[in-house]
Write an enzyme that holds these catalytic residues in place. Structure first.
Site, PDB file in Angstrom:
ATOM      1  N   LEU A  50       0.869  -1.174   0.000  1.00  0.00           N
ATOM      2  CA  LEU A  50       0.000   0.000   0.000  1.00  0.00           C
ATOM      3  C   LEU A  50       0.907   1.224   0.000  1.00  0.00           C
ATOM      4  O   LEU A  50       1.871   1.278   0.765  1.00  0.00           O
ATOM      5  CB  LEU A  50      -0.870   0.029   1.258  1.00  0.00           C
ATOM      6  CG  LEU A  50      -2.216  -0.693   1.248  1.00  0.00           C
ATOM      7  CD1 LEU A  50      -2.885  -0.554   2.619  1.00  0.00           C
ATOM      8  CD2 LEU A  50      -3.130  -0.156   0.170  1.00  0.00           C
ATOM      9  N   ASP A  51       0.605   2.208  -0.841  1.00  0.00           N
ATOM     10  CA  ASP A  51       1.389   3.441  -0.854  1.00  0.00           C
ATOM     11  C   ASP A  51       1.336   4.125   0.513  1.00  0.00           C
ATOM     12  O   ASP A  51       0.352   3.966   1.250  1.00  0.00           O
ATOM     13  CB  ASP A  51       0.851   4.410  -1.910  1.00  0.00           C
ATOM     14  CG  ASP A  51       1.126   3.929  -3.320  1.00  0.00           C
ATOM     15  OD1 ASP A  51       2.005   3.070  -3.498  1.00  0.00           O
ATOM     16  OD2 ASP A  51       0.445   4.408  -4.248  1.00  0.00           O
TER      17      ASP A  51
END
Length: 311
Positions: A50-51
């Site tokens: 996940l960023d």
């Protein structure tokens, strides 16, 4: 005189899955390192990044569960996302610099209609600010150097796309999509379809395969908990395999299976859905997870085994 070395804290052999609600501003790897340290775990891994600007569900696997993390990498994901219409940025999200600003002339009805156009199989051009590699170098390195390289379109599938809120210029939607989908790119493409451009301002992952945020825990709660409480939040290894049909083996078949031997399907009591499945999860008669297997050509072939002291 050298200072005495601090004694190493012994690591634990843990097997299980933690459903972490990743906080804003932390990379997936940083979150994994912190959780692994809290659990004093020997072996751990995550199931897809996940960023830092994204929050939400990040399943973390410990011990034997890491063998099955690939299944979640392949699974559909569900997100809640907010895009801001009228502004395109260099990165496709709020971290980038504005590229152009346009008037937002659409209404909610137009937004709803535009979302419907993106349901199904679509082709996306991967963003320059991504970890995809070209000639051995991540695309974001080219982007940071001010370079743009040609990227081939990739086919992805949007399973569901629904409007949650429309407070123009901000639009919040929920999307369930296949592996490899860039929600940033989806927001940009929707913005272009509306004629005003868009960029992503918030992203929260709420589902990975059959896993949801319902039984997740925050990093803050983990940090404040006792070790007993932390262990109680671990899901069993087969939480990753809940969508696979189940097969139970007798004690004799279990021993053969754990030695990597193929079993004749005709000799097993097995449901039709399992015979026709791509993969099944396999248990002992006592309900212990043994691993996953592939049925086909009249046999049940072991694929990945769970190693325990009982094996």
């Amino acid at each position: 005189m050298t200072a005495p070395q601090r004694p190493r804290v012994p690591r634990r052999a843990l097997d299980g899955v933690l459903l972490l609600d990743k906080p804003l501003g932390l990379s997936s790897n940083d979150a994994l390192v912190r959780v692994k340290r809290l659990y004093l775990a020997k072996k751990a891994g995550h199931t897809g990044t996940l960023d830092p600007l994204a929050t939400g569900l990040l399943p973390l696997c410990f011990g034997e569960a890491t063998k099955f993390s690939q299944d979640l990498l392949e699974a559909d994901k569900t997100y809640e996302a907010t895009m801001r219409l009228g502004i395109r940025t260099t990165t496709g999200d709020a971290e980038g610099e504005p590229l152009d600003v346009r008037a937002v002339d659409c209404d909610e009805a137009a937004v709803r209609a535009s979302l419907q156009r993106f349901i199904g199989e679509i082709v996306q051009i991967p963003p320059m600010y991504s970890a995809l590699k070209r000639d051995g170098k991540p695309l974001y390195e080219y982007a940071r150097a001010g370079q743009t390289v040609e990227r081939e379109g990739r086919q992805v599938t949007i399973r569901a796309l629904e409007l949650i809120a429309c407070a123009l210029p901000d639009v919040t939607f929920r999307v369930t999509c296949s592996k490899g989908t860039y929600v940033r790119t989806l927001a940009e493409d929707i913005g272009e379809a509306l004629g005003c451009g868009a960029h992503l301002v918030a992203l929260r992952r709420t589902g990975v395969g059959a896993l949801t945020l319902d039984h997740s825990v925050t990093l803050e709660a983990l940090s404040e908990a006792t070790q007993f409480e932390r262990d109680s939040w671990l899901q069993p290894v087969d939480a990753l395999l809940s969508t696979f049909p189940q097969v139970c083996l007798s004690d004799d078949d279990m021993r053969r299976f754990l030695h990597g031997q193929r079993l004749k399907l005709s000799s097993l009591t097995i449901a039709a859905e399992a015979v026709n499945a791509a993969r099944v999860r396999v248990y002992s008669a006592q309900g212990r997870l043994l691993g996953v297997a592939k049925p086909g050509e009249g046999v049940l072939a072991p694929e990945r085994l769970v190693v325990t002291t009982e094996s």
